[in-house]
Scaffold this active site. Structure first.
Site, PDB file in Angstrom:
ATOM      1  N   SER A   1       0.829  -1.209   0.000  1.00  0.00           N
ATOM      2  CA  SER A   1       0.000   0.000   0.000  1.00  0.00           C
ATOM      3  C   SER A   1       0.867   1.265   0.000  1.00  0.00           C
ATOM      4  CB  SER A   1      -0.903  -0.010   1.231  1.00  0.00           C
ATOM      5  OG  SER A   1      -0.098  -0.021   2.396  1.00  0.00           O
TER       6      SER A   1
ATOM      7  N   GLU B   1       6.297  -0.455  -5.566  1.00  0.00           N
ATOM      8  CA  GLU B   1       5.096  -0.775  -6.355  1.00  0.00           C
ATOM      9  C   GLU B   1       3.919  -0.594  -5.413  1.00  0.00           C
ATOM     10  OE1 GLU B   1       4.950  -1.410  -9.491  1.00  0.00           O
ATOM     11  OE2 GLU B   1       7.018  -1.887 -10.017  1.00  0.00           O
ATOM     12  N   LEU B   2       3.214   0.520  -5.539  1.00  0.00           N
ATOM     13  CA  LEU B   2       2.231   0.880  -4.512  1.00  0.00           C
ATOM     14  C   LEU B   2       0.795   0.798  -5.036  1.00  0.00           C
ATOM     15  CD1 LEU B   2       4.336   3.839  -3.049  1.00  0.00           C
ATOM     16  CD2 LEU B   2       4.392   1.424  -2.406  1.00  0.00           C
TER      17      LEU B   2
ATOM     18  N   CYS C   1      -3.843  -4.464  -7.685  1.00  0.00           N
ATOM     19  CA  CYS C   1      -3.486  -3.042  -7.728  1.00  0.00           C
ATOM     20  C   CYS C   1      -3.872  -2.437  -9.068  1.00  0.00           C
ATOM     21  CB  CYS C   1      -1.990  -2.881  -7.487  1.00  0.00           C
ATOM     22  SG  CYS C   1      -1.020  -3.913  -8.587  1.00  0.00           S
TER      23      CYS C   1
END
Ligand code: NAP
Length: 484
Positions: A236, A257-258, A291
């Site tokens: 996150s 990598e959010l 995501c």
């Protein structure tokens, strides 16, 4: 007759922490099956000193691995791909049990995850350099790429195999040694894969895997060791921000990598059936727990009603159930907390005027289920306009002009994936160019590909995984100014 549910004894995958090629047994973290809330197994809860032992093991293995010829490293990676492929059904069942995702999604994940080993086995032997004459003509510019050093890798629960291999494979191809900390909800896949790496010939200490209930202190301690030069995190955005600050203390290189908040834009001229096909993949793959999941359907007025009717028809036909049941199209969410969050977002949207076209009611009984849900008339003030829904809920927004669609798409702090459907290629490319996202699916509901650069802009991340870019995250350019 319906096919029986896939079964697997999970205890053998909970052998212990994997440090320096040894299994160190222990308990402390129960792994819950989200389909029925049963306990599948219990894995160890690493302490700070065990995490530092993993760093030590990675340090001991570092010199041997970085000096292993690239071809040899490549062949070991290739064997990882082959073993994962040979065990695909076992791994898919394990993923489905601990994550809850439907078996077809889990099978897709295993193929995707294994492909990172094949791709990076090919990259390992093609690490390039530069040789140039300096513009002044006085010397040569020599550039070689060296492994960056020990890498700490932290992964989420939504793709327990792929998020790990997307980091481990390029790190190993580059010549780095690693410590993986998988999510506490889905550690069994990470440990199953650790066994496969060892069997494929990855030397002891090159990959270490630890699970812990104290990710903050454990990660901080590993990052404080000056030998750790890389942090690669998938998860996150709030946790990513905390980790960037932590990594700043030793100026460790970061790949992030959010979270995402993907717009899915459908223009009036789109092929409706193709747009619905894409919408189902972009929304319902992994039951929306991705995501890259379409988080906002932004649909032009002329096609809006037909699109909503098609979406309701298709999402309404999906069977909700345990991930391992052959008939299941949408498995449970990962935890009860996730279901409550989704339920809260839907309640907030409805309180602000949204109409429920499908779903919206949590089923009673065991398991963390939320049904496929379609909402229209969602207010721009609704929380779900900004929050990552991470579930099978499709809010549909209406727009009139291209500029409105682009403005709505970009009205977010995130910039990971986006989707555009139109038959007009000129417009499709122009809109793709204007959308603030690292990846755009143009008339396609799936962007993930090990051969392409995956990553986000704005607060969706830093760096890229996959393609020719992935391995560069684990390499550093060394410039040697050469006179002779
Ligand atoms: P999360 O809460 O950020 O957790 C991700 C990982 O970070 C887990 O291993 C977690 O460990 C660990 N963690 C939590 N707090 C930490 C801390 N203070 N220090 C170090 N590590 C910490 O995210 P999640 O809920 O698992 O995953 C969903 C999120 O991931 C979504 O936002 C999604 O968009 C994002 N995601 C992004 C990508 C991408 O490629 N951009 C891909 C997949 C998912 P514990 O499990 O032990 O808490």
């Amino acid at each position: 007759m319906t096919a029986p549910a896939a079964k697997l004894d999970c205890a053998p995958y909970a052998r212990g922490l994997f440090i320096g090629g040894q299994w160190q047994s222990g308990r402390g973290i129960p792994v819950v099956n989200p389909s029925d809330e049963s306990i599948l197994a219990e894995v160890p809860d690493a302490t700070v000193s065990e995490a530092l032992a993993a760093v030590e093991a990675a340090a001991r293995a570092a010199e041997g691995w970085r000096s292993t010829p690239p071809r040899q490293r490549a062949e070991i990676l290739r064997r990882c791909h082959e073993l994962m492929t040979a065990r695909a059904e076992e791994l898919a069942t394990l993923i489905s049990l601990e994550n809850g995702k439907a078996l077809p999604d889990a099978r897709g994940e295993v193929a995707y995850a294994a492909e990172f080993f094949r791709w990076n086995s090919e990259e390992a032997v093609r690490i390039g350099g530069e040789y140039r004459t300096a513009p002044a003509g006085t010397n040569r510019i020599l550039v070689e790429h060296q492994p960056i050093g020990i890498a700490v890798l932290i992964t989420p629960w939504n793709f327990p195999a792929a998020m790990a291999t997307r980091k481990i494979a390029p790190a190993l191809a580059a010549g780095c040694t690693v410590i993986l900390k998988p999510a506490s909800e889905t550690p069994l896949t990470a440990y199953a894969l650790a066994g496969i790496y060892a069997e494929a010939g990855v030397p002891a200490g090159v990959v270490n895997v630890i699970t812990t209930t104290q990710p903050g202190p454990v990660t901080a301690a590993m990052l404080a060791d000056p030998r750790v030069r890389k942090l690669s995190f998938t998860g996150s955005t709030p946790v990513g921000r905390v980790l960037l600050a932590e990594a700043a203390k030793t100026v460790a290189s970061c790949s992030m990598e959010l979270g995402g908040n993907a717009p899915f834009i459908v223009f009036d001229d789109a092929d409706l059936e193709a747009a619905l096909d894409g919408a189902m993949v972009a929304k319902m793959r992994n039951a929306g727990e991705a995501c890259t999941a379409a988080n906002r359907f932004i649909v032009q007025a002329g096609i809006h009603d037909a699109f909503v009717a098609g979406l309701v028809r298709r999402m309404g036909a999906i069977k909700l159930g345990p991930g391992t049941d052959a008939a299941t199209g949408c498995g449970p969410m990962i935890t009860r907390k996730s279901v409550e969050k989704i339920d809260g977002l839907v309640a907030d949207a409805v309180a602000r005027g949204a109409r429920v076209q499908l779903g919206g009611v949590r089923p009673a009984g065991k398991g963390f289920y939320y049904p496929p849900t379609v909402l229209t008339g969602v207010s721009p003030q609704s929380e779900m306009r900004r929050a990552e829904i991470f579930g099978p809920v499709a809010p549909v927004y209406r727009f009139d002009t291209e500029d409105q669609a682009v403005a709505m798409a970009n009205d977010t702090e995130h910039g990971l994936a986006a989707y555009v459907y139109t038959r007009d290629l000129k417009r499709g490319l122009a809109v793709s160019g204007r959308i603030e996202a690292g990846m755009v699916g143009l008339n396609r509901g799936l962007v993930s590909d090990p051969a392409a650069p995956f990553g986000g802009v704005k607060q969706s991340g830093l760096g890229r995984e996959g393609g020719m870019h992935g391995i560069l995250e684990y390499l550093e350019a060394k410039y040697i100014a050469t006179s002779f």
